[in-house]
Scaffold this motif. Structure first.
Motif, PDB file in Angstrom:
ATOM      1  N   MET A  19       0.823  -1.201   0.000  1.00  0.00           N
ATOM      2  CA  MET A  19       0.000   0.000   0.000  1.00  0.00           C
ATOM      3  C   MET A  19       0.864   1.261   0.000  1.00  0.00           C
ATOM      4  SD  MET A  19      -3.222  -0.680  -0.192  1.00  0.00           S
ATOM      5  CE  MET A  19      -2.717  -1.946  -1.358  1.00  0.00           C
ATOM      6  N   ALA A  20       1.982   1.217   0.724  1.00  0.00           N
ATOM      7  CA  ALA A  20       2.890   2.365   0.716  1.00  0.00           C
ATOM      8  C   ALA A  20       3.409   2.627  -0.689  1.00  0.00           C
ATOM      9  CB  ALA A  20       4.048   2.135   1.684  1.00  0.00           C
ATOM     10  N   ALA A  21       3.810   1.557  -1.377  1.00  0.00           N
ATOM     11  CA  ALA A  21       4.336   1.718  -2.731  1.00  0.00           C
ATOM     12  C   ALA A  21       3.276   2.223  -3.693  1.00  0.00           C
ATOM     13  CB  ALA A  21       4.897   0.384  -3.224  1.00  0.00           C
ATOM     14  N   MET A  22       2.046   1.793  -3.503  1.00  0.00           N
ATOM     15  CA  MET A  22       0.988   2.156  -4.433  1.00  0.00           C
ATOM     16  C   MET A  22       0.351   3.503  -4.131  1.00  0.00           C
ATOM     17  SD  MET A  22      -0.923  -1.544  -4.888  1.00  0.00           S
ATOM     18  CE  MET A  22      -2.027  -0.950  -6.161  1.00  0.00           C
ATOM     19  N   MET A  23       0.263   3.876  -2.852  1.00  0.00           N
ATOM     20  CA  MET A  23      -0.522   5.047  -2.464  1.00  0.00           C
ATOM     21  C   MET A  23       0.312   6.293  -2.207  1.00  0.00           C
ATOM     22  SD  MET A  23      -3.461   3.839  -2.789  1.00  0.00           S
ATOM     23  CE  MET A  23      -4.302   5.331  -2.273  1.00  0.00           C
ATOM     24  N   LEU A  24       1.557   6.153  -1.773  1.00  0.00           N
ATOM     25  CA  LEU A  24       2.343   7.340  -1.442  1.00  0.00           C
ATOM     26  C   LEU A  24       2.585   8.267  -2.630  1.00  0.00           C
ATOM     27  CD1 LEU A  24       4.917   6.036   1.205  1.00  0.00           C
ATOM     28  CD2 LEU A  24       2.858   7.410   1.571  1.00  0.00           C
ATOM     29  N   PRO A  25       2.729   7.752  -3.871  1.00  0.00           N
ATOM     30  CA  PRO A  25       2.846   8.704  -4.982  1.00  0.00           C
ATOM     31  C   PRO A  25       1.645   9.641  -5.089  1.00  0.00           C
ATOM     32  CG  PRO A  25       3.585   6.543  -5.673  1.00  0.00           C
ATOM     33  CD  PRO A  25       2.982   6.366  -4.316  1.00  0.00           C
ATOM     34  N   ALA A  26       0.447   9.116  -4.916  1.00  0.00           N
ATOM     35  CA  ALA A  26      -0.748   9.954  -4.987  1.00  0.00           C
ATOM     36  C   ALA A  26      -0.883  10.842  -3.751  1.00  0.00           C
ATOM     37  CB  ALA A  26      -1.994   9.083  -5.134  1.00  0.00           C
ATOM     38  N   ALA A  27      -0.328  10.396  -2.616  1.00  0.00           N
ATOM     39  CA  ALA A  27      -0.405  11.180  -1.383  1.00  0.00           C
ATOM     40  C   ALA A  27       0.703  12.216  -1.281  1.00  0.00           C
ATOM     41  CB  ALA A  27      -0.341  10.248  -0.168  1.00  0.00           C
ATOM     42  N   ALA A  28       1.656  12.196  -2.211  1.00  0.00           N
ATOM     43  CA  ALA A  28       2.808  13.104  -2.143  1.00  0.00           C
ATOM     44  C   ALA A  28       2.423  14.577  -2.049  1.00  0.00           C
ATOM     45  CB  ALA A  28       3.733  12.857  -3.332  1.00  0.00           C
ATOM     46  N   PRO A  29       1.455  15.075  -2.836  1.00  0.00           N
ATOM     47  CA  PRO A  29       1.083  16.492  -2.695  1.00  0.00           C
ATOM     48  C   PRO A  29       0.602  16.844  -1.289  1.00  0.00           C
ATOM     49  CG  PRO A  29       0.242  15.620  -4.754  1.00  0.00           C
ATOM     50  CD  PRO A  29       0.756  14.455  -3.976  1.00  0.00           C
ATOM     51  N   MET A  30      -0.150  15.940  -0.658  1.00  0.00           N
ATOM     52  CA  MET A  30      -0.617  16.194   0.707  1.00  0.00           C
ATOM     53  C   MET A  30       0.552  16.197   1.683  1.00  0.00           C
ATOM     54  SD  MET A  30      -3.411  16.758   2.478  1.00  0.00           S
ATOM     55  CE  MET A  30      -4.781  16.079   1.518  1.00  0.00           C
ATOM     56  N   ILE A  31       1.478  15.267   1.523  1.00  0.00           N
ATOM     57  CA  ILE A  31       2.634  15.193   2.416  1.00  0.00           C
ATOM     58  C   ILE A  31       3.493  16.438   2.287  1.00  0.00           C
ATOM     59  CG2 ILE A  31       4.746  13.899   2.921  1.00  0.00           C
ATOM     60  CD1 ILE A  31       3.225  11.379   1.929  1.00  0.00           C
ATOM     61  N   LEU A  32       3.720  16.877   1.064  1.00  0.00           N
ATOM     62  CA  LEU A  32       4.525  18.085   0.842  1.00  0.00           C
ATOM     63  C   LEU A  32       3.828  19.324   1.405  1.00  0.00           C
ATOM     64  CD1 LEU A  32       5.779  17.435  -2.807  1.00  0.00           C
ATOM     65  CD2 LEU A  32       7.109  17.292  -0.688  1.00  0.00           C
ATOM     66  N   THR A  33       2.520  19.405   1.261  1.00  0.00           N
ATOM     67  CA  THR A  33       1.783  20.540   1.816  1.00  0.00           C
ATOM     68  C   THR A  33       1.877  20.554   3.330  1.00  0.00           C
ATOM     69  OG1 THR A  33       0.248  20.497  -0.052  1.00  0.00           O
ATOM     70  CG2 THR A  33      -0.467  21.677   1.917  1.00  0.00           C
ATOM     71  N   PHE A  34       1.759  19.368   3.951  1.00  0.00           N
ATOM     72  CA  PHE A  34       1.913  19.295   5.408  1.00  0.00           C
ATOM     73  C   PHE A  34       3.306  19.747   5.825  1.00  0.00           C
ATOM     74  CE2 PHE A  34       3.557  17.042   9.082  1.00  0.00           C
ATOM     75  CZ  PHE A  34       2.616  17.351  10.048  1.00  0.00           C
ATOM     76  N   ALA A  35       4.334  19.288   5.102  1.00  0.00           N
ATOM     77  CA  ALA A  35       5.710  19.657   5.444  1.00  0.00           C
ATOM     78  C   ALA A  35       5.925  21.161   5.310  1.00  0.00           C
ATOM     79  CB  ALA A  35       6.686  18.902   4.552  1.00  0.00           C
ATOM     80  N   GLN A  36       5.354  21.772   4.288  1.00  0.00           N
ATOM     81  CA  GLN A  36       5.482  23.214   4.112  1.00  0.00           C
ATOM     82  C   GLN A  36       4.772  23.972   5.233  1.00  0.00           C
ATOM     83  OE1 GLN A  36       3.888  23.678   0.187  1.00  0.00           O
ATOM     84  NE2 GLN A  36       5.762  22.989  -0.832  1.00  0.00           N
ATOM     85  N   ALA A  37       3.594  23.498   5.612  1.00  0.00           N
ATOM     86  CA  ALA A  37       2.873  24.141   6.708  1.00  0.00           C
ATOM     87  C   ALA A  37       3.631  23.986   8.022  1.00  0.00           C
ATOM     88  CB  ALA A  37       1.470  23.547   6.828  1.00  0.00           C
ATOM     89  N   GLN A  38       4.220  22.828   8.225  1.00  0.00           N
ATOM     90  CA  GLN A  38       5.006  22.601   9.432  1.00  0.00           C
ATOM     91  C   GLN A  38       6.235  23.508   9.447  1.00  0.00           C
ATOM     92  OE1 GLN A  38       4.292  20.666  12.032  1.00  0.00           O
ATOM     93  NE2 GLN A  38       6.217  21.080  13.089  1.00  0.00           N
ATOM     94  N   ALA A  39       6.847  23.711   8.297  1.00  0.00           N
ATOM     95  CA  ALA A  39       8.047  24.547   8.211  1.00  0.00           C
ATOM     96  C   ALA A  39       7.736  25.998   8.583  1.00  0.00           C
ATOM     97  CB  ALA A  39       8.641  24.477   6.811  1.00  0.00           C
TER      98      ALA A  39
END
Length: 237
Positions: free
Chosen positions: A47-67
């Motif tokens: 699931m990590a291999a299949m889903m993380l590419p699609a979740a990447a924009p959300m992860i990057l947005t979270f990281a930017q907000a955290q920064a």
């Protein structure tokens, strides 16, 4: 990991060759703690291999907000990802009994996979395609396609907040994609062709600009494919 042996494979493989429904460690018959643990680990990695590419924009947005709030972004971001994957791990706990049940049916001496396997896969495709048009699917897809809105609405401070946000996003993602991954269970969880196809479909509807329209097209295609598979009009594996 053993060769794929989902419902679609039941009609094409002799039961003697079905030494594991999906993955190494899954017992030949019956539920077991060891088999469940092996399945859950492999399922979560998949699931990590299949889903993380699609979740990447959300992860990057979270990281930017955290920064913008704290210079320390690495640990909270990984905690966010962990919360996300915990949802898919829990989903694997639900999936495992169905996978084992499918294996037990397919490997039973009296089983006639040629009769029921096309109907099982076809029915799964029809259900998955029909779900694409439901309000719940559209709601979850809208949240998945709006990373900034999600982070703004659901922001929580601290590492516990990051875990909670990751889990919340994971729930929206599960609500969006559970029916598509039902196809993977029916076709064989380690069926590489289906894995690649579903990964591309999930990425397209979540990330591409016309993803919501693509979701409708995907639904129609799945229903049509399900009717064809159930009628024996197309190969099922």
């Amino acid at each position: 990991m053993s060769a794929p042996a989902g419902m679609a494979d039941a009609g094409n493989q002799p039961s003697a060759n079905m030494d594991g429904m999906v993955m190494a460690g899954t017992p030949a018959a019956g539920l077991s703690v060891g088999g469940a643990a092996a399945f859950i680990i492999a399922w979560t990695v998949m699931m990590a291999a299949m889903m993380l590419p699609a979740a990447a924009p959300m992860i990057l947005t979270f990281a930017q907000a955290q920064a913008r709030r704290d210079r320390a972004i690495l640990v909270p971001t990984w905690i966010f990802i962990a919360g996300y994957l915990l949802v898919w791990l829990a989903a694997g706990l639900v999936v495992y009994p169905f996978v084992q049940w499918g294996h037990d049916m397919a490997s039973h001496p009296a089983s006639r996979g040629d009769d029921w396997a096309p109907l099982a896969l076809g029915g799964t495709l029809i259900v998955a395609g029909s779900y694409q048009f439901t309000p719940l699917k559209r709601l979850c897809l809208r949240h998945c396609r709006s990373p900034l809105a999600f982070v703004t609405l659901h922001w929580r401070e601290g590492q516990g907040g990051a875990l909670r946000m990751g889990a919340q996003h994971g729930l929206y993602c599960l609500g969006c994609c559970w029916a598509l991954f039902g196809i993977l269970v029916a076709a064989g969880v380690m069926n590489l062709a289906w894995m690649l196809l579903l990964t591309l479909l999930v990425f397209a509807e979540k990330v591409l600009p016309l993803g919501q329209r693509l979701s409708t097209i995907i639904g129609l295609a799945l229903v049509a494919g399900g009717v064809a598979a159930a009628s024996g009009g197309v190969p099922i594996s």
